[in-house]
Scaffold this active site. Structure first.
Site, PDB file in Angstrom:
ATOM      1  N   THR A  19      -3.367   5.765 -15.424  1.00 36.27           N
ATOM      2  CA  THR A  19      -2.865   4.626 -16.375  1.00 36.27           C
ATOM      3  C   THR A  19      -2.682   3.524 -15.804  1.00 36.27           C
ATOM      4  O   THR A  19      -2.341   3.249 -14.492  1.00 36.27           O
ATOM      5  CB  THR A  19      -1.455   5.134 -17.061  1.00 36.27           C
ATOM      6  OG1 THR A  19      -0.509   5.200 -16.082  1.00 36.27           O
ATOM      7  CG2 THR A  19      -1.477   6.401 -17.987  1.00 36.27           C
ATOM      8  N   ASP A  20      -2.793   2.451 -16.555  1.00 40.31           N
ATOM      9  CA  ASP A  20      -2.273   1.366 -15.907  1.00 40.31           C
ATOM     10  C   ASP A  20      -0.652   1.484 -16.177  1.00 40.31           C
ATOM     11  O   ASP A  20      -0.148   2.207 -16.741  1.00 40.31           O
ATOM     12  CB  ASP A  20      -2.733  -0.138 -16.770  1.00 40.31           C
ATOM     13  CG  ASP A  20      -2.449  -1.599 -15.994  1.00 40.31           C
ATOM     14  OD1 ASP A  20      -1.470  -1.212 -14.996  1.00 40.31           O
ATOM     15  OD2 ASP A  20      -2.887  -2.405 -16.434  1.00 40.31           O
ATOM     16  N   TRP A  21       0.037   0.874 -15.332  1.00 42.59           N
ATOM     17  CA  TRP A  21       1.421   0.856 -15.311  1.00 42.59           C
ATOM     18  C   TRP A  21       2.241   0.808 -16.653  1.00 42.59           C
ATOM     19  O   TRP A  21       2.418  -0.403 -17.203  1.00 42.59           O
ATOM     20  CB  TRP A  21       2.106  -0.017 -14.251  1.00 42.59           C
ATOM     21  CG  TRP A  21       2.232   0.891 -13.035  1.00 42.59           C
ATOM     22  CD1 TRP A  21       3.252   1.001 -12.181  1.00 42.59           C
ATOM     23  CD2 TRP A  21       1.085   1.470 -11.937  1.00 42.59           C
ATOM     24  NE1 TRP A  21       2.862   1.825 -11.145  1.00 42.59           N
ATOM     25  CE2 TRP A  21       1.666   2.135 -11.058  1.00 42.59           C
ATOM     26  CE3 TRP A  21      -0.350   1.641 -12.351  1.00 42.59           C
ATOM     27  CZ2 TRP A  21       0.704   2.592  -9.985  1.00 42.59           C
ATOM     28  CZ3 TRP A  21      -1.003   2.380 -11.599  1.00 42.59           C
ATOM     29  CH2 TRP A  21      -0.647   2.885 -10.313  1.00 42.59           C
TER      30      TRP A  21
END
Ligand code: BGC
Length: 740
Positions: free
Chosen positions: A251-253
């Site tokens: 994921t992106d954060w």
């Protein structure tokens, strides 16, 4: 209870590096408990995810990315850890790499940044980014490779290949459609399949299929009402189904929002989740991640089949075998002379000479007294910008480098901007800005030349993550400063630094304009060498500079197209409550990419709206003649190909490089097509008087458009034009051929 096993030692298959990777994955899975499999799929700290301690399978350590290895961050908050061994080489931002139009330098880039990542013991480098430059207001364009999918694709492949030779995975980001920072956390992007396949996906596809990327980062935004990090169409249908991706989706954060979707739609590792409506990280532990306890519960209840769990854990194990458990990987190295030389070489070839009425280069033997104006001559531009911020060992500023070249160099700031902050900015009092401007302008007449080094910087609302720019003009009164400097001294060089295009209302009054980028550690030496002529500029714009913001396709199409519109109520906007604290959100924002396939120069050309400086533009201190091209055949069939050969000659008196660009036009098509599209380029270095032939191979693939109804690429029989050009607006020759 821990049991003691005294059976004779035998190397298990998963530890046997000679065994095929799929067998190792299978073997490891067969030895793991359900809890151990689940643990692989979520963070255990800000930048690491768990291994399998019992089996000696190591953790994964990740770091930003993409133009240097970020300083160490604390285990459980965003503070820097204050280590003393984590300062690095800052490499040029990816816009600069794209501006070199030199894939060999992309390989050099990947190798060098990979060595630093390896030395810093990282397994995954969070980059490179290949989101397409759609609007000049996107705060993050500097991290990407421009507006053209072919250019970005050609550059990203060697970067990844060389990076991964270090046993460090590329994590190509942000997949997909993260083309602006405003409302990035939840904006729902509507785009036609044609634009998706022709413009926004190709560079990712090349990264996966040809670059062999081992991981990919999902984007924050939504597409078809589903977050990109667990978007079925993007991850299952396209990435894995159509492209055969066998790596891990990270994921992106803070980009995960739902356990079921994350589990079933192809997410492998969840990072950075934060609040879940709570406010303190201590109340939302790593066990509370969507792909942690809630995931385990759904598996136990039978809602998520074991095949999904094994596939996910298998994807992560494969990533671990390729990186953390790769025993053949080198040791890497940090801020070596070679890394500095690589950063310098990339920087040298990236600077674009936009305009020159003969003032440049400034010969130090003749130009003795120089006034440098502008904050970017001294500002540490490695700071700010968001996650790509770097802690550098060295940063050689333009002012310092110019002082080493010219006899007398004085400095006047001209303006001031304050601290580099995220989604915030310092307000500098008008009176102070006024006096800085007056001071610089008053000094200007007394010098042989004035070099203005301004542009944007990494402050919030400039070239910075989490927010977009608020205006197309240069900020902090720079237009006025430049105008007044031009009036005060006719020998004015404007050498701006940015990752984005901007308006140039002063252009006609300035004799020489250079476009520089965030070039990192070697920014000063690269700029000074181009200005003084030691290096002959050869960069070409990787994106168009529209004259006005409305001349850009995304902006011409109204607010629904950019930045999008919010709904009146916040109802149903669950994502807003769930996303991480550093993710900008709107009230159910959505947007429609109305310019469709006409992104960048495709818009300017097709709509006949000339750019101020077109895509592919860049001058040199020498001149080139592009001769008449010849085709190997006047027609081509579905299995064939045609070669186009064109001679290029350096007709001036300095060695230099020209990038010959090949654009194709479908003369008559059943669907609207762009006026022309880039399908080849080659950068050639030539001594004065030297000639070389450049050869392009044109295959039917280069003629195709994406037919959304049939869901396939189609080349229509008929006539095509091949343009040999030195920018998208400077076509030197056109030849025709038939596709049968
Ligand atoms: C950015 C990513 C980055 C991540 C980790 C996010 O805010 O969008 O590009 O890799 O943070 O720092």
């Amino acid at each position: 209870m821990v049991s003691y096993n005294d059976s004779p030692a035998q190397t298990p298959v998963y530890l046997d590096k000679t065994a095929p990777v799929e067998e190792r994955v299978k073997d490891a899975l067969s030895r793991m408990t359900l809890e151990e499999k689940v643990a692989l799929s979520h963070a255990q700290g800000k930048f690491s995810s768990a291994g399998v301690p019992r089996l000696g399978i190591p953790e994964l350590w990740m770091s930003d990315g993409p133009h240097g290895v970020r300083a160490e961050i604390n285990w459980n908050d965003w503070g820097y850890s204050g280590w003393t061994n984590d300062s690095v080489t800052a490499f040029p931002a990816l816009t600069a790499l794209a501006a070199t139009w030199n894939p060999a330098l992309a390989a050099v880039y990947g190798k060098n940044v990979g060595e630093e990542a390896r030395y810093r013991r990282k397994d995954v480098l969070l980059g490179p980014g290949v989101n397409i430059y759609r609007s000049p207001l996107n705060g993050r364009n500097f991290e990407y490779m421009g507006e053209d999918p072919f250019l970005a694709g050609e550059m990203v492949v060697p970067y990844i290949q060389e990076l991964q030779k270090n046993g460090v995975a590329a994590c190509v980001k942000h997949f997909a459609l993260n083309n602006q920072e405003k409302w990035r956390g939840n904006i729902d992007v509507e785009v036609s399949d044609r634009a998706l396949y022709e413009i926004y996906l190709p560079a990712f596809k090349r990264a996966v299929e040809d670059g062999g990327a081992w991981s990919i980062m999902g984007a924050y935004n939504q597409y078809q009402g589903q977050h990109a990090c667990h978007n079925k169409r993007l991850l299952q249908d396209i990435l894995r189904g159509e492209w055969g991706f066998d790596g891990a989706v990270i994921t992106d954060w803070g980009g995960a929002h739902d356990t079921r979707e994350a589990a079933l739609n192809g997410l492998d590792i969840e990072m950075g989740s934060f609040t879940n409506g709570l406010t303190k990280e201590s109340e939302f532990t790593y066990d509370d991640y969507y792909l942690a306890r809630p995931y385990l519960e759904l598996i136990k209840s039978g809602e998520i089949p074991m095949s999904v769990v094994d596939e996910k854990a298998g994807n992560v194990l494969r990533l671990i075998f390729r990186t953390a458990m790769n025993t053949d990987k080198p040791f890497g190295s940090l801020h070596t002379p070679e890394h500095y030389a690589a950063a310098k070489a990339i920087g040298d070839e990236s600077i674009v000479l936009l305009k020159n009425s003969g003032l440049l280069p400034l010969d130090p033997a003749k130009v003795r007294r120089v006034l440098v104006v502008g904050e970017n001559a001294v500002r540490p531009l490695n700071q700010g910008g968001g996650s790509s911020e770097l802690k550098v060992k060295d940063m050689f500023s333009p002012l310092e480098a110019l002082k080493a070249v010219f006899e007398t160099v004085d400095y006047a700031p001209g303006y001031k901007t304050g601290r580099a902050m995220y989604e915030a900015e310092d307000i500098i009092p008008e009176a102070e800005l006024d006096s800085l401007r007056r001071d610089a302008v008053a000094k200007a007449p007394a010098y042989d030349a004035v070099i203005y080094i301004g542009g944007l910087n990494k402050n919030g609302f400039q070239d910075c993550e989490a927010s977009d720019r608020r205006e197309y003009n240069l900020p902090w009164g720079q237009d006025r400063i430049i105008e007044e400097l031009a009036a005060a001294n006719p020998n004015l060089v404007v050498a701006n630094i940015s990752g984005n295009a901007y308006a140039m209302p002063w252009l006609d009054k300035v004799p020489a304009v250079l476009q520089s980028w965030y070039l990192g550690t070697m920014i000063g030496p690269s700029m000074a060498d181009v200005i003084s002529g030691k290096v002959n500029p050869s960069g070409k714009l990787p994106f168009s500079f529209p004259r006005r913001l409305e001349d850009n396709g995304a902006h011409a199409s109204g607010v629904e197209s950019y930045p999008g519109v919010e709904s009146e109520s916040d109802a149903g906007n669950a994502a807003a409550d769930l996303a991480g604290a550093d993710v900008s959100l709107g009230k159910n924002p959505r947007q429609v990419y109305k310019e469709d396939i006409l992104v960048g120069y495709r818009w300017h050309d097709t709509k006949k709206i000339p750019a101020l400086f077109p895509f592919g533009h860049g001058l040199s201190y020498t001149t080139f003649e592009v001769g008449k091209p010849s085709l190997s055949s006047a027609s081509m069939g579905a299995d064939g190909s045609i070669t186009l050969t064109v001679p290029v000659t350096n007709t001036g008196s300095r060695a230099g490089s020209e990038t010959v660009q090949l654009y194709l036009t479908d003369v008559k098509s059943s669907v609207p097509r762009p006026a022309k599209e880039l399908k080849g380029f080659e950068k050639v270095s030539l001594a004065p008087g030297e000639s070389r032939e450049v050869t392009f191979t044109i295959t039917p693939d280069a003629l195709k458009y994406f037919d959304a109804d049939r869901h396939e690429w189609v080349a229509e029989p008929g006539r095509f034009k091949a343009h040999v050009a030195t920018s998208s607006a400077d076509v030197r020759h056109t030849v025709q051929f038939d596709y049968k």
